[in-house]
Design an enzyme around this catalytic site. Structure first.
Site, short mmCIF file in Angstrom:
data_model
loop_
_atom_site.label_atom_id
_atom_site.label_comp_id
_atom_site.label_asym_id
_atom_site.label_seq_id
_atom_site.Cartn_x
_atom_site.Cartn_y
_atom_site.Cartn_z
N ASP A 32 -16.49 40.30 9.92
CA ASP A 32 -15.36 41.08 10.40
C ASP A 32 -14.02 40.45 10.00
O ASP A 32 -12.97 41.06 10.14
CB ASP A 32 -15.42 41.15 11.93
CG ASP A 32 -15.41 42.58 12.43
OD1 ASP A 32 -15.37 43.50 11.61
OD2 ASP A 32 -15.44 42.76 13.66
N GLY A 210 -12.90 53.40 20.87
CA GLY A 210 -13.15 54.14 22.11
C GLY A 210 -11.90 54.69 22.79
O GLY A 210 -11.79 55.88 23.05
P1 AMP Z 1 -15.39 50.75 22.24
O1 AMP Z 1 -15.39 49.27 22.49
O2 AMP Z 1 -14.72 51.15 20.96
O3 AMP Z 1 -16.73 51.40 22.43
O4 AMP Z 1 -14.45 51.40 23.39
C1 AMP Z 1 -14.74 51.24 24.74
C2 AMP Z 1 -13.54 51.65 25.55
O5 AMP Z 1 -13.22 53.03 25.26
C3 AMP Z 1 -13.75 51.55 27.05
O6 AMP Z 1 -12.60 51.00 27.67
C4 AMP Z 1 -13.87 53.00 27.45
O7 AMP Z 1 -13.44 53.20 28.76
C5 AMP Z 1 -12.95 53.68 26.49
N1 AMP Z 1 -13.20 55.11 26.42
C6 AMP Z 1 -14.28 55.74 25.92
N2 AMP Z 1 -14.17 57.08 26.12
C7 AMP Z 1 -12.99 57.29 26.78
C8 AMP Z 1 -12.31 58.43 27.29
N3 AMP Z 1 -12.82 59.66 27.16
N4 AMP Z 1 -11.12 58.24 27.91
C9 AMP Z 1 -10.59 57.01 28.06
N5 AMP Z 1 -11.19 55.89 27.60
C10 AMP Z 1 -12.37 56.02 26.97
#
Ligand code: AMP
Length: 288
Positions: A32, A210
């Site tokens: 990464d 996310g």
């Molecule tokens: P990742 O590490 O990229 O999988 O992202 C995870 C983060 O994305 C966590 O804080 C989740 O709460 C946030 N997340 C995922 N879906 C949503 C959503 N619909 N609204 C707000 N935050 C989200």
């Protein structure tokens, strides 16, 4: 391992497990950090004595697999913009931002470790290193206690006292949750400006990961903090989760592009001829 205690142990475990089953199997690690090696020296160095840089104390940067994917996606979507000065905000449980020009990393917010930059789910982002000296001297905290504090107890979780999950914080009516999200959005906006400064300007802002892909409220708040440089969102497009979410008045386009940190899912023309032959990703070192 000491540089990434949250990430490396399970990556290395997988390599060793495969090695023990099939010692002759070629294994490929996608780092990464590699994407950031195009950065100028001034982006990779700390203001510490040079000999420490020679010993490896430098700004490595992370989330390179995500940024490389976004660069390729942009080249397909908008080739002109892909060559321009782009800030990509990878906002997930781990979060960082990257300045990219001609598709190459110019600067990024994570540094020597995955702790630097913006606050994250459980990590604080940049803090005054004097805090660590104080906690060691005055509170008797050792390396293990500091590691727990910095990797697992800080960030959105520590600030809110509720959760590291943005969805839960957005739905919570608690003041501490709102303050944590507000702080996060300010820090992200500050880094957009800092990274734009490294490139001498900003031609495109991209949200991904996310939170960046799914939280219209966070995107709106980050862009509100950037309104003084002319960033404006189209509220409806943002709420719908369109790909292009800037308004007509915005001086900078704003895109939402889903990331993909699984290199084997790259479009076929981005794979190298031998990729298919090599059993994949015993150690895909993506940064959470
Ligand atoms: P990742 O590490 O990229 O999988 O992202 C995870 C983060 O994305 C966590 O804080 C989740 O709460 C946030 N997340 C995922 N879906 C949503 C959503 N619909 N609204 C707000 N935050 C989200």
């Amino acid at each position: 391992m000491p540089l990434a205690p949250l990430h490396q142990p399970h990556n290395i475990l997988a390599v060793r497990a495969l090695q023990s089953v099939n010692p002759g199997l070629p294994q490929v690690a996608c780092f990464d950090t590699a994407f950031h090696r195009t950065q100028p020296w001034r982006s990779q160095a700390y203001g510490l004595p040079r000999k420490l840089m020679d010993q490896g104390i430098r700004r490595y940067g992370f989330h390179g697999l995500s940024y490389e994917y976004i660069g390729h996606a942009l080249a397909r979507l908008a080739p002109e913009l892909a060559r321009a000065r782009v800030v990509v905000a990878h906002l997930g449980n781990g979060a960082s931002l990257c300045a990219m020009h001609h598709g190459h990393s110019q600067d990024t917010t994570m540094g020597f470790s995955t702790l630097d930059g913006v606050p994250m789910g459980t990590r604080p982002g940049s803090i005054d290193p004097g805090i660590l000296l104080y906690l060691m001297r005055e509170k008797g905290m050792d390396a293990e206690a500091l590691e727990r504090l910095l990797y697992r107890e800080s960030g959105l979780l520590g600030l809110s006292g509720i959760s590291n999950d943005m969805r839960i914080l957005e739905e919570s009516g608690e003041r501490s949750a709102a303050e944590a999200v507000d702080l996060f959005c300010l820090r992200v906006a500050k880094e957009v400006v800092a990274l734009a400064t490294s490139m001498g300007g900003l031609d495109l802002l991209v949200f991904t990961a996310g939170i960046g892909e799914h939280s219209a409220a966070v995107r709106a708040a980050v862009c509100r903090n950037l309104s003084w440089i002319g960033v404006r969102l189209d509220a409806d497009a943002n709420a719908r989760g369109d790909q292009a979410i800037e308004s007509r008045e915005s001086v900078v386009p704003v895109l939402v592009i889903p990331t993909n940190e699984e290199p084997d899912d790259r479009p076929p023309h981005h794979r190298h001829p031998g990729d298919q032959l090599i059993p994949f990703a015993s150690s895909m070192e993506k940064t959470p």
